[in-house]
Design a protein around this motif. Structure first.
Motif, PDB file in Angstrom:
ATOM      1  N   ASP A   1       0.855  -1.183   0.000  1.00 32.00           N
ATOM      2  CA  ASP A   1       0.000   0.000   0.000  1.00 32.00           C
ATOM      3  C   ASP A   1       0.895   1.238   0.000  1.00 32.00           C
ATOM      4  OD1 ASP A   1      -1.928  -1.927   0.412  1.00 32.00           O
ATOM      5  OD2 ASP A   1      -2.547  -1.213   2.388  1.00 32.00           O
ATOM      6  N   THR A   2       0.549   2.214  -0.824  1.00 33.34           N
ATOM      7  CA  THR A   2       1.401   3.403  -0.878  1.00 33.34           C
ATOM      8  C   THR A   2       0.628   4.583  -1.447  1.00 33.34           C
ATOM      9  OG1 THR A   2       3.553   4.242  -1.605  1.00 33.34           O
ATOM     10  CG2 THR A   2       2.315   2.949  -3.190  1.00 33.34           C
ATOM     11  N   ALA A   3       1.162   5.777  -1.233  1.00 34.58           N
ATOM     12  CA  ALA A   3       0.595   6.993  -1.816  1.00 34.58           C
ATOM     13  C   ALA A   3       1.239   7.248  -3.176  1.00 34.58           C
ATOM     14  CB  ALA A   3       0.842   8.179  -0.888  1.00 34.58           C
ATOM     15  N   TYR A   4       0.511   7.984  -4.020  1.00 37.83           N
ATOM     16  CA  TYR A   4       1.044   8.314  -5.340  1.00 37.83           C
ATOM     17  C   TYR A   4       0.612   9.711  -5.758  1.00 37.83           C
ATOM     18  CZ  TYR A   4      -3.557   7.696  -7.506  1.00 37.83           C
ATOM     19  OH  TYR A   4      -4.872   7.853  -7.862  1.00 37.83           O
ATOM     20  N   LYS A   5       1.364  10.263  -6.705  1.00 36.97           N
ATOM     21  CA  LYS A   5       1.015  11.513  -7.367  1.00 36.97           C
ATOM     22  C   LYS A   5       1.293  11.366  -8.855  1.00 36.97           C
ATOM     23  CE  LYS A   5       1.855  14.665  -3.472  1.00 36.97           C
ATOM     24  NZ  LYS A   5       2.624  15.851  -3.000  1.00 36.97           N
TER      25      LYS A   5
ATOM     26  N   VAL B   1      -2.164  16.196 -11.619  1.00 37.97           N
ATOM     27  CA  VAL B   1      -3.475  15.859 -12.186  1.00 37.97           C
ATOM     28  C   VAL B   1      -4.218  14.825 -11.337  1.00 37.97           C
ATOM     29  CG1 VAL B   1      -2.813  16.439 -14.536  1.00 37.97           C
ATOM     30  CG2 VAL B   1      -2.470  14.104 -13.717  1.00 37.97           C
ATOM     31  N   GLN B   2      -3.503  14.113 -10.488  1.00 38.80           N
ATOM     32  CA  GLN B   2      -4.175  13.116  -9.643  1.00 38.80           C
ATOM     33  C   GLN B   2      -3.244  12.718  -8.510  1.00 38.80           C
ATOM     34  OE1 GLN B   2      -5.767   8.610 -10.282  1.00 38.80           O
ATOM     35  NE2 GLN B   2      -6.535  10.088 -11.771  1.00 38.80           N
ATOM     36  N   SER B   3      -3.820  12.433  -7.354  1.00 37.74           N
ATOM     37  CA  SER B   3      -3.063  11.901  -6.226  1.00 37.74           C
ATOM     38  C   SER B   3      -3.984  11.031  -5.397  1.00 37.74           C
ATOM     39  CB  SER B   3      -2.470  13.032  -5.375  1.00 37.74           C
ATOM     40  OG  SER B   3      -3.504  13.806  -4.799  1.00 37.74           O
ATOM     41  N   GLY B   4      -3.399  10.197  -4.573  1.00 34.21           N
ATOM     42  CA  GLY B   4      -4.213   9.309  -3.754  1.00 34.21           C
ATOM     43  C   GLY B   4      -3.389   8.179  -3.194  1.00 34.21           C
TER      44      GLY B   4
ATOM     45  N   ALA C   1      -2.620  -5.036  -8.128  1.00 35.76           N
ATOM     46  CA  ALA C   1      -2.869  -4.280  -9.359  1.00 35.76           C
ATOM     47  C   ALA C   1      -4.011  -3.296  -9.136  1.00 35.76           C
ATOM     48  CB  ALA C   1      -3.195  -5.229 -10.501  1.00 35.76           C
ATOM     49  N   ASN C   2      -3.793  -2.055  -9.543  1.00 39.65           N
ATOM     50  CA  ASN C   2      -4.769  -0.990  -9.350  1.00 39.65           C
ATOM     51  C   ASN C   2      -5.046  -0.288 -10.673  1.00 39.65           C
ATOM     52  OD1 ASN C   2      -4.804  -0.421  -6.096  1.00 39.65           O
ATOM     53  ND2 ASN C   2      -2.784  -1.080  -6.788  1.00 39.65           N
ATOM     54  N   ARG C   3      -6.304  -0.124 -11.029  1.00 34.38           N
ATOM     55  CA  ARG C   3      -6.679   0.659 -12.197  1.00 34.38           C
ATOM     56  C   ARG C   3      -6.591   2.150 -11.852  1.00 34.38           C
ATOM     57  NH1 ARG C   3     -10.480  -1.120 -15.796  1.00 34.38           N
ATOM     58  NH2 ARG C   3     -10.394   1.035 -16.588  1.00 34.38           N
ATOM     59  N   ILE C   4      -6.055   2.943 -12.777  1.00 35.43           N
ATOM     60  CA  ILE C   4      -5.962   4.386 -12.620  1.00 35.43           C
ATOM     61  C   ILE C   4      -6.732   5.029 -13.770  1.00 35.43           C
ATOM     62  CG2 ILE C   4      -4.416   6.371 -12.503  1.00 35.43           C
ATOM     63  CD1 ILE C   4      -4.163   4.521 -10.117  1.00 35.43           C
ATOM     64  N   LYS C   5      -7.716   5.834 -13.447  1.00 38.82           N
ATOM     65  CA  LYS C   5      -8.537   6.459 -14.482  1.00 38.82           C
ATOM     66  C   LYS C   5      -7.948   7.821 -14.853  1.00 38.82           C
ATOM     67  CE  LYS C   5     -12.833   4.088 -13.271  1.00 38.82           C
ATOM     68  NZ  LYS C   5     -14.271   4.228 -12.896  1.00 38.82           N
ATOM     69  N   LEU C   6      -7.451   7.902 -16.090  1.00 40.69           N
ATOM     70  CA  LEU C   6      -6.880   9.128 -16.641  1.00 40.69           C
ATOM     71  C   LEU C   6      -7.228   9.197 -18.119  1.00 40.69           C
ATOM     72  CD1 LEU C   6      -3.238   8.979 -15.191  1.00 40.69           C
ATOM     73  CD2 LEU C   6      -4.940  10.724 -14.606  1.00 40.69           C
ATOM     74  N   PRO C   7      -7.327  10.376 -18.683  1.00 35.09           N
ATOM     75  CA  PRO C   7      -7.463  10.468 -20.137  1.00 35.09           C
ATOM     76  C   PRO C   7      -6.252   9.827 -20.824  1.00 35.09           C
ATOM     77  CG  PRO C   7      -7.935  12.574 -19.091  1.00 35.09           C
ATOM     78  CD  PRO C   7      -7.368  11.692 -18.028  1.00 35.09           C
ATOM     79  N   ILE C   8      -6.499   9.044 -21.848  1.00 35.80           N
ATOM     80  CA  ILE C   8      -5.398   8.377 -22.548  1.00 35.80           C
ATOM     81  C   ILE C   8      -4.618   9.411 -23.358  1.00 35.80           C
ATOM     82  CG2 ILE C   8      -4.782   6.596 -24.228  1.00 35.80           C
ATOM     83  CD1 ILE C   8      -5.892   5.525 -21.578  1.00 35.80           C
ATOM     84  N   LYS C   9      -3.311   9.428 -23.134  1.00 40.13           N
ATOM     85  CA  LYS C   9      -2.416  10.345 -23.834  1.00 40.13           C
ATOM     86  C   LYS C   9      -1.267   9.557 -24.455  1.00 40.13           C
ATOM     87  CE  LYS C   9      -4.552  14.136 -22.434  1.00 40.13           C
ATOM     88  NZ  LYS C   9      -5.206  15.103 -23.348  1.00 40.13           N
ATOM     89  N   GLU C  10      -0.449  10.269 -25.242  1.00 45.47           N
ATOM     90  CA  GLU C  10       0.711   9.607 -25.829  1.00 45.47           C
ATOM     91  C   GLU C  10       1.667   9.181 -24.723  1.00 45.47           C
ATOM     92  OE1 GLU C  10       1.633  14.044 -25.741  1.00 45.47           O
ATOM     93  OE2 GLU C  10      -0.092  12.749 -26.200  1.00 45.47           O
ATOM     94  N   GLU C  11       2.434   8.135 -25.007  1.00 41.64           N
ATOM     95  CA  GLU C  11       3.359   7.604 -24.001  1.00 41.64           C
ATOM     96  C   GLU C  11       4.347   8.681 -23.574  1.00 41.64           C
ATOM     97  OE1 GLU C  11       6.103   3.616 -23.175  1.00 41.64           O
ATOM     98  OE2 GLU C  11       5.244   3.976 -25.156  1.00 41.64           O
ATOM     99  N   GLY C  12       4.562   8.783 -22.275  1.00 43.67           N
ATOM    100  CA  GLY C  12       5.468   9.778 -21.722  1.00 43.67           C
ATOM    101  C   GLY C  12       4.781  11.063 -21.288  1.00 43.67           C
ATOM    102  N   TYR C  13       3.471  11.153 -21.473  1.00 47.04           N
ATOM    103  CA  TYR C  13       2.746  12.370 -21.119  1.00 47.04           C
ATOM    104  C   TYR C  13       2.670  12.548 -19.600  1.00 47.04           C
ATOM    105  CZ  TYR C  13      -0.995  15.864 -20.945  1.00 47.04           C
ATOM    106  OH  TYR C  13      -1.730  16.992 -20.703  1.00 47.04           O
ATOM    107  N   TYR C  14       2.545  11.424 -18.876  1.00 46.33           N
ATOM    108  CA  TYR C  14       2.388  11.494 -17.422  1.00 46.33           C
ATOM    109  C   TYR C  14       3.680  11.071 -16.707  1.00 46.33           C
ATOM    110  CZ  TYR C  14      -2.644  11.593 -18.438  1.00 46.33           C
ATOM    111  OH  TYR C  14      -3.896  11.920 -18.911  1.00 46.33           O
TER     112      TYR C  14
END
Length: 415
Positions: A365-369, A378-381, A387-400
């Motif tokens: 268990d851990t925190a993320y940004k 754009v997101q933290s929690g 395995a955890n699903r993360i809901k984000l708009p799909i962008k080109e690789e390297g965007y996040y």
């Protein structure tokens, strides 16, 4: 994830050292999880990490002649440093305690980088290929040479490429003496019980991951086992996943595996619904002949039908908890100082985009940004172990950019 830690009183006993231990040769598609494909997921499925820990906790039941790693058509970076830093280090440390109550562990376990994933291009099996000379495939030559004078059980945890090349080579040379010394035990290269869409089942029993990895090798070896008495292939189907793994969901003492290094890897390497994904370990449980499942439950001609697979799955379901108790008793006997959480996190954390779905696999268990390409948050929690699903708009690789915060270190990934 909140889990009640239940104290366990384990019945420790001195297991007899088995006479005439079966010789084992493992062919696994395990690789370094930091060697990642496009999208950030490890190039090969990390489930073999858990199966490897399961095997090494049970290693005194066998003579392990060799473990060939990264054996799936494709190219990977050298996986041996990862194997040394994790499995070799853990095994050689933990057997000091395990040998006192479970004697018979060999001093070292050899690991070899598969010859089919070295070089600029990976190797796939060609049923029309000429395999009279296999000198270019050193890991296959080593198995052939060992089998010339030793009966050996080849545990297949991935595609059947190496085994198919060897069998075709031996059939071409009519070397039936060596063939008769080889016993292939394969997990999930055929299945009627897979529940995934278009994955296995009555209509497409060979449409499963380990067969799709090299379909021509898979079907060649199954056909050869049907056509030649000297080619011995035991097909386990999906019984490791549908029986062994599914049968240990909710195992109440799961967190107690944290008390040894091999136990840590078993618990943290890849969990599925908080359950260690040791599906390929079904091969060594069958070979051990313990807990109600043994070699006599399967055919050696590569055949498997839905009724047989269902019967064996149910046997695994009935005995899965006893198998976990067995592994936990061994981890408890090791009773060793464990790897630092930062080391475990470094090796087994990954962030990925798979089929346009973002995810984080974390061993704790851990925190993320998450930041965008302009360093805006754009997101933290918090994410839970697994395995955890993360809901984000799909962008080109390297965007996040993703940061995960573990005790003693922060890991950063590009997504």
């Amino acid at each position: 994830m909140k889990v009640l830690l239940v104290l366990l009183s384990i019945a420790i006993f001195s297991a007899p050292v088995l006479a005439n231990k079966p010789n084992v040769w493992v062919i696994s598609d395990i690789c370094d999880p930091s060697d990642r494909r496009k999208g950030g997921h490890p190039k090969m499925d990390p489930d073999d990490i858990v199966s490897m820990a399961s095997l090494l906790l049970s290693a005194n039941k066998f003579h392990i002649e060799n473990i060939v790693v990264a054996s799936r058509p494709g190219t990977v970076k050298d996986p041996i440093p990862f194997m040394r830093e994790t499995f070799v280090e853990a095994y050689e440390h933990d057997i000091k305690g395990m040998n006192k109550r479970f004697p018979g562990f060999q001093d070292t376990i050899p690991f070899t980088w598969s010859s089919i994933t070295q070089g600029e291009r990976g190797v796939q099996f060609n049923p029309d290929g000429d395999y009279r000379d296999i000198s270019a495939y050193s890991s296959i030559v080593s198995l052939r040479d060992y089998a010339k004078n030793n009966e050996v059980y080849v545990l297949s945890w991935g595609p059947l490429t190496e085994s198919a090349i060897l069998v075709k080579h031996l059939l071409t040379h009519e070397d039936y003496r060596t063939l008769n010394n080889l016993n292939f035990i394969s997990h999930w290269t055929k299945s009627y019980l897979s529940s995934y869409v278009k994955d296995g089942g009555k209509q497409y029993p060979f449409r499963v991951s380990n067969c799709r990895g090299d379909y021509k090798a898979c079907t060649f070896l199954h056909d050869a086992a049907q056509a030649h008495d000297s080619v011995k292939l035991m097909e386990l189907g999906a019984t490791g996943q549908r029986g062994l793994v599914d049968g240990t969901k909710g195992y109440k003492n799961i967190l107690l595996f944290e008390n040894s290094r091999l136990g840590q890897i078993f618990l943290r390497g890849k969990a599925f619904n908080f359950t260690p994904d040791q599906s390929d370990a079904a091969t060594h449980w069958v070979l051990s002949g313990e807990h109600g499942i043994g070699l006599e439950d399967y055919a050696w001609d590569g055949s498997l039908n839905e009724q047989q697979e269902t019967k064996i799955r149910d046997a695994f379901l009935s005995n899965a908890e006893a198998m976990m108790d067995d592994l936990l008793a061994r981890a408890h006997a090791a009773n060793s100082d464990v790897f630092a959480k930062s080391m475990v996190a470094q090796h087994y954390t990954y962030v990925y985009n798979k089929n346009d779905k973002y995810g984080i696999y974390t061993p704790y268990d851990t925190a993320y940004k998450i930041y965008d390409v302009n360093d805006n948050l754009v997101q933290s929690g918090n994410v839970e172990f697994g395995a955890n699903r993360i809901k984000l708009p799909i962008k080109e690789e390297g965007y996040y950019k993703v940061e995960l915060f573990y005790p003693g270190n922060t890991l950063t990934f590009s997504l």
